[in-house]
Design a protein around this motif. Structure first.
Motif, short mmCIF file in Angstrom:
data_model
loop_
_atom_site.label_atom_id
_atom_site.label_comp_id
_atom_site.label_asym_id
_atom_site.label_seq_id
_atom_site.Cartn_x
_atom_site.Cartn_y
_atom_site.Cartn_z
N LEU A 82 8.25 -18.33 -16.33
CA LEU A 82 7.95 -18.45 -14.90
C LEU A 82 7.55 -19.88 -14.62
O LEU A 82 6.69 -20.44 -15.30
CB LEU A 82 6.81 -17.50 -14.51
N PHE A 104 16.15 -26.75 -11.12
CA PHE A 104 15.94 -25.33 -11.42
C PHE A 104 17.21 -24.53 -11.14
O PHE A 104 17.59 -23.66 -11.91
CB PHE A 104 14.79 -24.77 -10.57
N GLN A 122 12.36 -17.32 -13.97
CA GLN A 122 12.10 -17.15 -12.54
C GLN A 122 11.24 -18.29 -12.01
O GLN A 122 10.50 -18.93 -12.76
CB GLN A 122 11.42 -15.80 -12.29
N PHE A 123 11.36 -18.50 -10.73
CA PHE A 123 10.67 -19.62 -10.10
C PHE A 123 9.91 -19.10 -8.89
O PHE A 123 10.32 -18.13 -8.25
CB PHE A 123 11.69 -20.67 -9.65
N SER A 124 8.81 -19.77 -8.59
CA SER A 124 8.08 -19.36 -7.39
C SER A 124 7.34 -20.56 -6.81
O SER A 124 7.06 -21.53 -7.51
CB SER A 124 7.09 -18.23 -7.70
N VAL A 137 3.33 -12.22 -8.18
CA VAL A 137 4.47 -12.87 -8.84
C VAL A 137 4.44 -12.58 -10.34
O VAL A 137 5.46 -12.19 -10.93
CB VAL A 137 4.46 -14.40 -8.57
N LYS A 140 5.47 -9.05 -10.99
CA LYS A 140 6.91 -8.85 -10.83
C LYS A 140 7.68 -9.40 -12.03
O LYS A 140 8.55 -8.73 -12.59
CB LYS A 140 7.39 -9.53 -9.55
N VAL A 141 7.33 -10.61 -12.47
CA VAL A 141 8.04 -11.22 -13.60
C VAL A 141 7.85 -10.38 -14.85
O VAL A 141 8.81 -10.09 -15.58
CB VAL A 141 7.56 -12.67 -13.81
N PHE B 281 16.56 -18.62 -4.33
CA PHE B 281 16.32 -18.05 -5.65
C PHE B 281 14.86 -18.19 -6.08
O PHE B 281 14.47 -17.68 -7.10
CB PHE B 281 17.24 -18.71 -6.69
N ILE B 282 14.06 -18.88 -5.27
CA ILE B 282 12.65 -19.11 -5.61
C ILE B 282 11.78 -18.13 -4.83
O ILE B 282 11.95 -17.97 -3.62
CB ILE B 282 12.24 -20.56 -5.29
N MET B 283 10.86 -17.45 -5.57
CA MET B 283 10.01 -16.45 -4.91
C MET B 283 8.99 -17.12 -4.00
O MET B 283 8.46 -18.15 -4.32
CB MET B 283 9.27 -15.65 -5.97
#
Lengths: 161, 283
Positions: A82, A104, A122-124, A137, A140-141, B281-283
């Motif tokens: 993440l 990314f 995954q990215f946030s 987050v 979820k990941v 694509f980014i949360m």
């Protein structure tokens, strides 16, 4: 709160690999110092719970994250990665996360082609005020990675198998 | 496409005028009809120079070697080579005033078997973009086409793709020829080599090849010009272009049709950004 593994879990990329009963996913979280790391701190100080499967690494900015870090994490120990940084426009260094965003996308698409499920990485964007979002987050990941099963590709302990 | 005579004349004239110290070109390899790169310092050797559709290598790779460092260099570039030269100039790796560039309006080169190379059939910029002198008649830019292999791979399932790439990584012998043959890999110390100290990298396992090839291709993303020097150098004949073409496709489709090295003075795709870059694509 730790992700529980009840049924038989099969690695989605390599169906012949079945997770051992005591398997717990390892998630590497790379967080930007100014927003997401402070956000995760807020999650802790507000006593919100999130899965402890994540191992947090603090970096100065999300643009410090070389795609190499993701590759290395997946190659050595991680089942999922993440990466989290400031919202667009909020970067402490003005434009770091805009540069990071480009990298990314390319990294994600390349890993997808090479045979990693897209939920492995995954990215946030999490700001310093979004403690609840950070907990969400991570949850979820972790849930996603539990569904995908153990990552058995290119791991160092797999040498002689 | 045979410019051997013209190139000999130009090189001889450059040496006679004292404009260059070395000339980087191609000569016959001496035992079959394939060619090898050659660095000429003696004007008498000019007669060995050739240029035909068998001149496959990207000579800008020799700009980072001691043969040419700090010297005035004459150089032959095809379309793709000139794009990598453009990037080297933009990234301050070579000085333009030290170079005399012979640009070729390239009609495509062939591999060992005489078949036209795949990157030439899909070539976007056949004419040299930086040159002092142009040979052949320019044909202008062409439209971007997504690589046929990438299109075929996109239709396969996850497990199938994993199996396919696992075989590629297993067959890699980690000789680093791809890196050394790449004109844009000029770092004095490669980050991949930092790992050789540890036990698990540096040996020829799928794990270390995964680490090395993926890192290498991502560090070249937005800069790779598809000259395929890496593939020509690979002793295991791995389809290394797959990694680069995938990155090129994603970058072209998402970042305002960016193509590496086509515009003069334009840096790689990761050196700039746009506020409209995809974010979903980014949360």
């Amino acid at each position: 709160m730790e992700a529980e593994v009840k049924d038989k879990i099969v690695s989605i990329e390599k169906p012949e690999i079945i997770a051992p009963p005591d398997w717990k996913p390892v998630i590497v979280g790379i967080l930007c110092n100014w927003c997401s790391y402070a956000g995760s701190d807020l999650t802790g100080t507000s006593r919100m719970q999130y899965p402890p499967n994540i191992r947090i690494i603090r970096v100065p900015c999300s643009s410090r994250v070389d795609p190499w870090f993701i590759i290395k994490a997946l190659q050595t120990t991680a089942d999922g990665v993440l990466i989290s940084g400031c919202h667009p426009g909020d970067c402490h260094y003005i434009s770091g996360n805009y540069y990071a965003r480009r990298r990314f996308l390319v990294t994600k698409e390349l890993l997808k082609m090479v045979g990693f499920h897209e939920h492995r990485v995954q990215f946030s964007w999490v700001s310093a005020a979004e403690g609840a979002k950070f907990a969400q987050v991570v949850k979820k990941v972790t849930d996603d990675v539990v569904k995908l099963g153990p990552l058995h590709l290119y791991k160092k302990e797999n040498f002689n198998k | 496409m045979d410019y051997s005579k013209e190139i000999r004349d130009i090189a001889a004239k450059l040496f006679a005028d004292g404009k260059i110290d070395v000339f980087v070109g191609y000569r016959m390899n001496g035992f079959d009809d394939n060619q090898v790169p050659v660095v000429i310092t003696d004007p008498k050797e000019v007669s060995t120079l050739v240029f035909t559709e068998k001149s496959v290598f990207n000579l800008t790779n020799y700009l980072k070697t001691d043969h040419t460092r700090g010297k005035r260099v004459g150089l032959i570039v095809k379309g793709c080579d000139s794009r990598s030269l453009n990037l080297l100039l933009t990234e301050s790796q070579v000085k333009r005033d030290r170079l005399y560039i012979i640009g070729i309006a390239c009609e495509g080169v062939v591999d060992d078997k005489g078949v036209k190379m795949q990157n030439c059939t899909e070539c976007i910029v056949p004419d040299a973009v930086v040159f002092d002198e142009m040979l052949g008649s320019p044909r202008g830019k062409k439209d971007y086409i997504v690589n046929a292999d990438i299109r075929a791979l996109a239709e396969k399932g996850l497990v199938e793709r994993r199996e396919y790439f696992e075989e590629i990584f297993e067959n890699c012998i980690r000789c680093n020829a791809c890196r050394h043959s790449c004109p844009l890999c000029y770092c004095a110390k490669c980050c991949i080599d930092q790992e050789t100290a540890s036990l698990y990298n540096g040996s020829n396992t799928a794990s270390s090849a995964f680490h090395a090839l993926m890192t290498w291709s991502l560090h070249l993303a937005g800069r790779c010009v598809d000259c395929r020097n890496c593939e020509k150098a690979c002793p295991s004949h791995l389809p290394l272009h797959l990694l680069h073409k995938q990155n090129e496709k994603v970058i072209f489709e998402n970042f305002q049709n960016h193509l590496a090295g086509v515009e003069e003075g334009e840096r790689g795709a990761f050196y700039k950004y746009s506020l409209k870059d995809p974010d979903d694509f980014i949360m």
